[in-house]
Design a protein around this motif. Structure first.
Motif: not given
Length: 348
Positions: A219-239
């Motif tokens: 959602g919006d929070i995720h898009i804002s975080l990724v755009n404003d924080i220099p995040m290299e990438g992500a790890l996705i957690v699932t079951t």
């Protein structure tokens, strides 16, 4: 000899590693040691001075006069290295990795906290920012609920926040600034601004990894975080269950979106199997078997780790002592995940 003196609030790091030994002057029959502290008050100053004096006395010839004094010294500006971030407080952070999930209830925060502890156990300088603004759980899971982060106003008028340190990890959470049990009822823009402030104004100093425990979903929070924080990438957690496949797809597609374009380092299958405490060698696949492998294969990403469903993980989270501190199978699983993530990031 001063390497024997460990700062209790800095994990297992000693005064030499922390750069707190300003000078050592040796004269006939006398040794004078000066310890340098930053301008903010360190409540352990007297303890560290006494411990340093004892360490010198143990190692010096008998009868040597030993003096240890403390001074206040301005901290040097962080060295620019690793990522070219252009943000002062993140300038010495080498890797910023988001911990994400397509939906809630998969144990994302449990994985994030234990992964941070496991990375620290492997010798990496690690921090974790709890960006799950509507359900911050890091204070409870780390036993730091009573901590209030220190803040300091700089000469230029800016304010920096110092993270809480425990288990060799630097922690920051919006939960430290809310009353216990208080619901954070924020609209999207307010939540985004609070999270950015919580990450960008924190004095992280030198870190190999800064993990960001993101809110569940997309959602919006995720898009804002990724755009404003220099995040290299992500790890996705699932079951493992097949119904989780669509949620993984949402998470992968969000990070691969052309407007975000961040690498998905891999998938973590949480609750991969159930192992009773009294039967540690038994595995019961109550949510299905190899679901994580199938998801990783479908989306062309590595399966970096499989975490068992054991009672001790929940108990450790509730008691504030992460399972990754242990040598049980669950603790070793988090160490394996930490190694796999570090290798994946190094390849990048």
């Amino acid at each position: 000899m001063l390497a024997e003196v460990v700062h209790p609030a800095k994990g297992s790091r000693n005064l030499v590693e922390l750069g707190m030994v300003d000078s050592i002057v040796v004269e006939p029959g006398k040794v004078c040691v000066t310890l340098a502290f930053p301008k903010r008050r360190d409540p352990l100053t007297e303890y560290l001075v006494g411990a340093s004096r004892a360490a010198v006395i143990r190692n010096a010839p008998e009868g040597t006069e030993v003096e240890v004094k403390a001074i206040v010294k301005e901290e040097e500006a962080p060295r620019k290295k690793g990522l070219d971030l252009g943000m002062e407080e993140l300038a010495c952070v080498r890797h910023i990795i988001g911990i994400a999930s397509g939906k809630g209830g998969v144990g994302k925060s449990t994985v994030a906290v234990n992964l941070a502890v496991a990375l620290a156990r492997l010798g990496y300088k690690t921090g974790l920012a709890d960006a799950d603004v509507y359900g911050p759980s890091v204070p409870l899971m780390t036993g730091t609920e009573e901590h209030i982060p220190e803040a300091e106003k700089l000469e230029d008028g800016k304010e920096v926040i110092y993270p809480v340190e425990k288990y060799g990890v630097k922690w920051m959470s919006i939960g430290y600034f809310a009353e216990k049990g208080q619901a954070l009822i924020w609209r999207g823009p307010m939540a985004c601004n609070a999270l950015k402030q919580m990450i960008l104004q924190v004095r992280w100093e030198d870190l190999d990894f800064l993990l960001v425990d993101m809110p569940p979903g997309t959602g919006d929070i995720h898009i804002s975080l990724v755009n404003d924080i220099p995040m290299e990438g992500a790890l996705i957690v699932t079951t493992p269950q097949p119904v989780a496949l669509s949620d993984v797809e949402k998470g992968v597609n969000m990070f691969r979106n052309e407007h975000i374009n961040r690498k998905v380092f891999g998938l973590v299958e949480n609750m991969a199997w159930f192992t009773p405490e009294e039967l540690p060698d038994n595995k019961y696949y109550i949510f299905g078997k190899d679901g994580g492998k199938e998801m990783a294969r479908k989306y062309g990403i590595p399966l970096l780790g499989q975490i068992p469903l054991v009672q001790s993980i929940r108990e450790c989270g509730d008691s504030g002592e992460p399972a990754a501190l242990s040598t049980r199978p669950d603790g070793l699983a988090f160490l394996d995940l930490a190694r796999s993530l570090a290798e994946a990031v190094d390849k990048q």
